[in-house]
Motif scaffolding. Structure first.
Motif, PDB file in Angstrom:
ATOM      1  N   ILE A  60       0.860  -1.192   0.000  1.00  0.00           N
ATOM      2  CA  ILE A  60       0.000   0.000   0.000  1.00  0.00           C
ATOM      3  C   ILE A  60       0.892   1.236   0.000  1.00  0.00           C
ATOM      4  CG2 ILE A  60      -1.854   1.261   1.167  1.00  0.00           C
ATOM      5  CD1 ILE A  60      -2.649  -1.335   2.558  1.00  0.00           C
ATOM      6  N   ARG A  61       0.597   2.163  -0.913  1.00  0.00           N
ATOM      7  CA  ARG A  61       1.350   3.401  -0.974  1.00  0.00           C
ATOM      8  C   ARG A  61       0.407   4.591  -0.859  1.00  0.00           C
ATOM      9  NH1 ARG A  61       2.702   5.082  -5.022  1.00  0.00           N
ATOM     10  NH2 ARG A  61       1.828   3.625  -6.498  1.00  0.00           N
ATOM     11  N   VAL A  62       0.913   5.688  -0.289  1.00  0.00           N
ATOM     12  CA  VAL A  62       0.196   6.963  -0.313  1.00  0.00           C
ATOM     13  C   VAL A  62       1.181   7.988  -0.850  1.00  0.00           C
ATOM     14  CG1 VAL A  62      -0.932   8.764   1.038  1.00  0.00           C
ATOM     15  CG2 VAL A  62      -1.312   6.376   1.610  1.00  0.00           C
ATOM     16  N   GLY A  63       0.826   8.629  -1.944  1.00  0.00           N
ATOM     17  CA  GLY A  63       1.763   9.524  -2.616  1.00  0.00           C
ATOM     18  C   GLY A  63       2.990   8.727  -3.014  1.00  0.00           C
ATOM     19  N   GLU A  64       4.152   9.237  -2.681  1.00  0.00           N
ATOM     20  CA  GLU A  64       5.403   8.557  -3.037  1.00  0.00           C
ATOM     21  C   GLU A  64       5.801   7.523  -1.984  1.00  0.00           C
ATOM     22  OE1 GLU A  64       7.474   9.370  -5.940  1.00  0.00           O
ATOM     23  OE2 GLU A  64       5.422  10.040  -6.361  1.00  0.00           O
ATOM     24  N   ARG A  65       5.017   7.494  -0.904  1.00  0.00           N
ATOM     25  CA  ARG A  65       5.470   6.778   0.276  1.00  0.00           C
ATOM     26  C   ARG A  65       4.837   5.392   0.389  1.00  0.00           C
ATOM     27  NH1 ARG A  65       5.251   9.160   6.289  1.00  0.00           N
ATOM     28  NH2 ARG A  65       3.023   9.182   5.923  1.00  0.00           N
ATOM     29  N   ILE A  66       5.655   4.390   0.632  1.00  0.00           N
ATOM     30  CA  ILE A  66       5.104   3.070   0.951  1.00  0.00           C
ATOM     31  C   ILE A  66       4.693   3.098   2.416  1.00  0.00           C
ATOM     32  CG2 ILE A  66       5.710   0.658   1.332  1.00  0.00           C
ATOM     33  CD1 ILE A  66       7.561   0.886  -1.104  1.00  0.00           C
ATOM     34  N   ILE A  67       3.479   2.629   2.723  1.00  0.00           N
ATOM     35  CA  ILE A  67       3.074   2.587   4.134  1.00  0.00           C
ATOM     36  C   ILE A  67       2.985   1.150   4.655  1.00  0.00           C
ATOM     37  CG2 ILE A  67       1.982   4.869   4.176  1.00  0.00           C
ATOM     38  CD1 ILE A  67      -0.728   3.458   3.948  1.00  0.00           C
ATOM     39  N   SER A  68       2.741   0.199   3.754  1.00  0.00           N
ATOM     40  CA  SER A  68       2.774  -1.217   4.118  1.00  0.00           C
ATOM     41  C   SER A  68       3.318  -1.999   2.941  1.00  0.00           C
ATOM     42  CB  SER A  68       1.367  -1.766   4.409  1.00  0.00           C
ATOM     43  OG  SER A  68       0.893  -1.342   5.651  1.00  0.00           O
ATOM     44  N   SER A  69       4.260  -2.884   3.205  1.00  0.00           N
ATOM     45  CA  SER A  69       4.756  -3.731   2.130  1.00  0.00           C
ATOM     46  C   SER A  69       5.202  -5.056   2.704  1.00  0.00           C
ATOM     47  CB  SER A  69       5.925  -3.074   1.402  1.00  0.00           C
ATOM     48  OG  SER A  69       6.498  -4.012   0.510  1.00  0.00           O
ATOM     49  N   ARG A  70       4.591  -6.120   2.226  1.00  0.00           N
ATOM     50  CA  ARG A  70       4.949  -7.443   2.706  1.00  0.00           C
ATOM     51  C   ARG A  70       6.373  -7.795   2.276  1.00  0.00           C
ATOM     52  NH1 ARG A  70       3.819 -10.869   6.681  1.00  0.00           N
ATOM     53  NH2 ARG A  70       4.907 -12.792   6.197  1.00  0.00           N
ATOM     54  N   ARG A  71       6.620  -7.557   0.978  1.00  0.00           N
ATOM     55  CA  ARG A  71       7.899  -7.981   0.402  1.00  0.00           C
ATOM     56  C   ARG A  71       9.065  -7.220   1.047  1.00  0.00           C
ATOM     57  NH1 ARG A  71      10.270  -6.396  -4.193  1.00  0.00           N
ATOM     58  NH2 ARG A  71       8.493  -5.085  -4.699  1.00  0.00           N
ATOM     59  N   LYS A  72       8.853  -5.914   1.246  1.00  0.00           N
ATOM     60  CA  LYS A  72       9.940  -5.105   1.827  1.00  0.00           C
ATOM     61  C   LYS A  72       9.910  -5.144   3.351  1.00  0.00           C
ATOM     62  CE  LYS A  72      10.081  -2.197  -2.243  1.00  0.00           C
ATOM     63  NZ  LYS A  72       8.872  -1.793  -2.940  1.00  0.00           N
ATOM     64  N   ARG A  73       8.976  -5.920   3.869  1.00  0.00           N
ATOM     65  CA  ARG A  73       8.830  -6.053   5.325  1.00  0.00           C
ATOM     66  C   ARG A  73       8.783  -4.687   5.999  1.00  0.00           C
ATOM     67  NH1 ARG A  73       8.859 -11.109   6.579  1.00  0.00           N
ATOM     68  NH2 ARG A  73       9.785 -12.569   5.133  1.00  0.00           N
ATOM     69  N   PHE A  74       7.966  -3.806   5.382  1.00  0.00           N
ATOM     70  CA  PHE A  74       7.845  -2.466   5.940  1.00  0.00           C
ATOM     71  C   PHE A  74       6.411  -2.200   6.374  1.00  0.00           C
ATOM     72  CE2 PHE A  74       6.970   2.062   5.640  1.00  0.00           C
ATOM     73  CZ  PHE A  74       7.935   2.537   6.515  1.00  0.00           C
ATOM     74  N   TYR A  75       6.294  -1.505   7.484  1.00  0.00           N
ATOM     75  CA  TYR A  75       4.979  -1.279   8.063  1.00  0.00           C
ATOM     76  C   TYR A  75       5.012   0.003   8.888  1.00  0.00           C
ATOM     77  CZ  TYR A  75       1.305  -2.026  11.548  1.00  0.00           C
ATOM     78  OH  TYR A  75       0.257  -1.875  12.370  1.00  0.00           O
ATOM     79  N   LEU A  76       4.330   1.039   8.394  1.00  0.00           N
ATOM     80  CA  LEU A  76       4.293   2.310   9.111  1.00  0.00           C
ATOM     81  C   LEU A  76       3.154   2.252  10.126  1.00  0.00           C
ATOM     82  CD1 LEU A  76       5.640   5.233   8.822  1.00  0.00           C
ATOM     83  CD2 LEU A  76       3.574   5.824   7.532  1.00  0.00           C
ATOM     84  N   PRO A  77       3.455   2.515  11.401  1.00  0.00           N
ATOM     85  CA  PRO A  77       2.388   2.397  12.405  1.00  0.00           C
ATOM     86  C   PRO A  77       1.262   3.412  12.166  1.00  0.00           C
ATOM     87  CG  PRO A  77       4.477   3.094  13.415  1.00  0.00           C
ATOM     88  CD  PRO A  77       4.750   2.862  11.974  1.00  0.00           C
ATOM     89  N   PRO A  78       0.031   3.065  12.587  1.00  0.00           N
ATOM     90  CA  PRO A  78      -1.150   3.895  12.304  1.00  0.00           C
ATOM     91  C   PRO A  78      -0.959   5.360  12.687  1.00  0.00           C
ATOM     92  CG  PRO A  78      -1.785   1.921  13.536  1.00  0.00           C
ATOM     93  CD  PRO A  78      -0.311   1.878  13.365  1.00  0.00           C
ATOM     94  N   GLU A  79      -0.315   5.611  13.840  1.00  0.00           N
ATOM     95  CA  GLU A  79      -0.203   6.999  14.312  1.00  0.00           C
ATOM     96  C   GLU A  79       0.701   7.846  13.424  1.00  0.00           C
ATOM     97  OE1 GLU A  79       0.459   4.269  15.947  1.00  0.00           O
ATOM     98  OE2 GLU A  79       2.391   4.332  16.985  1.00  0.00           O
ATOM     99  N   ASN A  80       1.461   7.194  12.543  1.00  0.00           N
ATOM    100  CA  ASN A  80       2.306   7.969  11.624  1.00  0.00           C
ATOM    101  C   ASN A  80       1.703   8.078  10.222  1.00  0.00           C
ATOM    102  OD1 ASN A  80       4.063   8.145  13.729  1.00  0.00           O
ATOM    103  ND2 ASN A  80       5.414   6.512  13.012  1.00  0.00           N
ATOM    104  N   ARG A  81       0.459   7.650  10.073  1.00  0.00           N
ATOM    105  CA  ARG A  81      -0.119   7.626   8.723  1.00  0.00           C
ATOM    106  C   ARG A  81      -0.952   8.862   8.390  1.00  0.00           C
ATOM    107  NH1 ARG A  81      -1.161   1.391   6.816  1.00  0.00           N
ATOM    108  NH2 ARG A  81       0.876   0.684   7.520  1.00  0.00           N
TER     109      ARG A  81
END
Ligand SMILES: Nc1ncnc2c1ncn2[C@@H]1O[C@H](COP(=O)(O)OP(=O)(O)OP(=O)(O)O)[C@@H](O)[C@H]1O
Ligand SMILES: [Mg+2]
Length: 351
Positions: A60-81
């Motif tokens: 999932i991306r918003v603008g240029e930013r990835i906020i959740s990615s399984r493959r990249k093992r990245f996950y931005l916490p809700p309070e930073n979204r």
């Protein structure tokens, strides 16, 4: 690429695929409503965008930013979204004043005091709550409490509003009023909305586009007109708006319904003719009565709904819904007549 982009988003709960390879783009300032039967994955999708659920696959991306990615093992916490959220249940804190309810997330974010006060006042004014700012949310109606939740979401100046059946616990009257208010706030603040609802008219009224889901799988994404006028499959046709289905045998360009032979105005697709049978589907306002020919039927019920006359008509063992304007008096209850399908749609018997 869209402002918010969901790519191949998947979520499993044990053996259940709650959301299956979902793709969706939402533009800046656009409202997309998710529709579908209970358990089809609407809330799960919203919670993944919010960051309350991790993904089993996809990104999932918003603008240029990835906020959740399984493959990249990245996950931005809700309070930073920077997303505003309103749910069905009235999520207000009764021990805090209306003002503090709205200010709370800003205090968590440790914004300067003056900024917190300015933003809270602005959000309360926009939701017509300024007059009751010092009161308890418990003294407010359901609509009032939901307005507090909305103001709280607004105060963070969200990029995206995530709304999960926010109006479904309100009286129908308030529901309609709040629809307009949400739309108005969106226009003024320019945020995008991802909106979950069971209520088709709410979805049609609010959304620029609808997404219809079934068992975790997207069936169709389109404007309300596209979804209503050009449904992608039988499920969408049946789920949106009123419709009737007749099982027909197809032979030599004729269809046989409960013993009546009928030549439809537009023929079914070759593939279905080859199968020898199909579902004939129609909207109530795309069927007319005839005294000669057509598919034989008997009128069982006739109700006046304001400008519209609503008929329940028996064809063999099926019931067909027909709607005509008052100007077109039509047959009486008990009368045998024929049905003409002005705009027949054909779906395979299987699936
Ligand atoms: N935390 C969970 N644990 C196990 N299964 C879950 C969980 N959350 C959702 N599910 C399952 O995932 C599927 C999708 O559920 P979800 O709540 O997203 O549906 P929904 O479309 O929001 O339904 P409703 O219209 O009833 O709110 C369902 O089969 C549900 O039972
Ligand atoms: Mg839900």
């Amino acid at each position: 690429m869209s402002y918010i982009q969901l790519d191949q988003v998947t979520k499993r709960f044990g053996a259940v695929k709650a959301v299956d390879s979902l793709n969706l783009g939402i533009e800046q300032g656009e409202c997309v409503a998710m529709l579908g039967p209970s358990g089809c994955g609407k809330t799960t999708t919203l919670r993944m965008v919010a960051g309350f659920e991790d993904l089993d696959d996809g990104e999932i991306r918003v603008g240029e930013r990835i906020i959740s990615s399984r493959r990249k093992r990245f996950y931005l916490p809700p309070e930073n979204r920077n997303f505003g959220m309103v749910f069905q249940a009235f999520a207000v804190w009764p021990h805090l004043s209306v003002f503090e309810n709205v200010a709370f997330p800003l205090r968590i974010r440790k914004l300067p005091k003056a900024e917190i006060e300015a933003r809270t006042e602005e959000a309360l004014r926009h939701t017509n709550l300024w007059a009751v700012a010092d009161g308890s949310p418990d003294d407010l109606s359901g609509g009032g409490k939901q307005r507090v939740a909305l103001a709280r979401a607004l105060a963070i100046r969200p990029d995206v509003m995530l709304l999960d059946e926010p109006l479904s616990s309100l009286d129908p009257h308030f529901r309609e009023e709040m629809r307009f208010e949400i739309k108005d706030l969106q226009r003024r603040f320019g945020f995008s909305i991802l909106y979950v609802t069971h209520d088709q008219s709410e979805a049609m009224a609010l959304a620029d586009r609808l997404m219809v889901m079934r068992l975790g799988v997207v069936q169709q994404v389109g404007t309300p007109l596209e979804i209503y006028g050009a449904p992608a499959n039988r499920f969408v046709f049946e789920f949106i708006g009123l419709s009737s289905f007749l099982k027909v045998a197809l032979r030599d360009g004729k269809m046989d319904v409960g013993g009546t032979a009928y030549a439809p105005p537009s023929p079914p697709p070759e593939a279905l003719i080859a199968e020898g049978g199909a579902w004939l589907a129609a909207r109530p306002n795309e069927i007319s009565f005839t005294s000669e020919g057509g598919v034989g039927c008997v009128v069982e019920r006739k109700a006046y709904l304001g400008e519209v006359i609503d008929y329940r008509v028996r064809v063999g063992d099926a019931e067909v819904r027909v709607q005509k304007t008052r100007r077109d008096p039509g047959p009486a209850v008990g009368e045998a007549c024929g049905l003409i399908f002005e705009r027949p749609r054909w779906y395979p018997l299987e699936g």
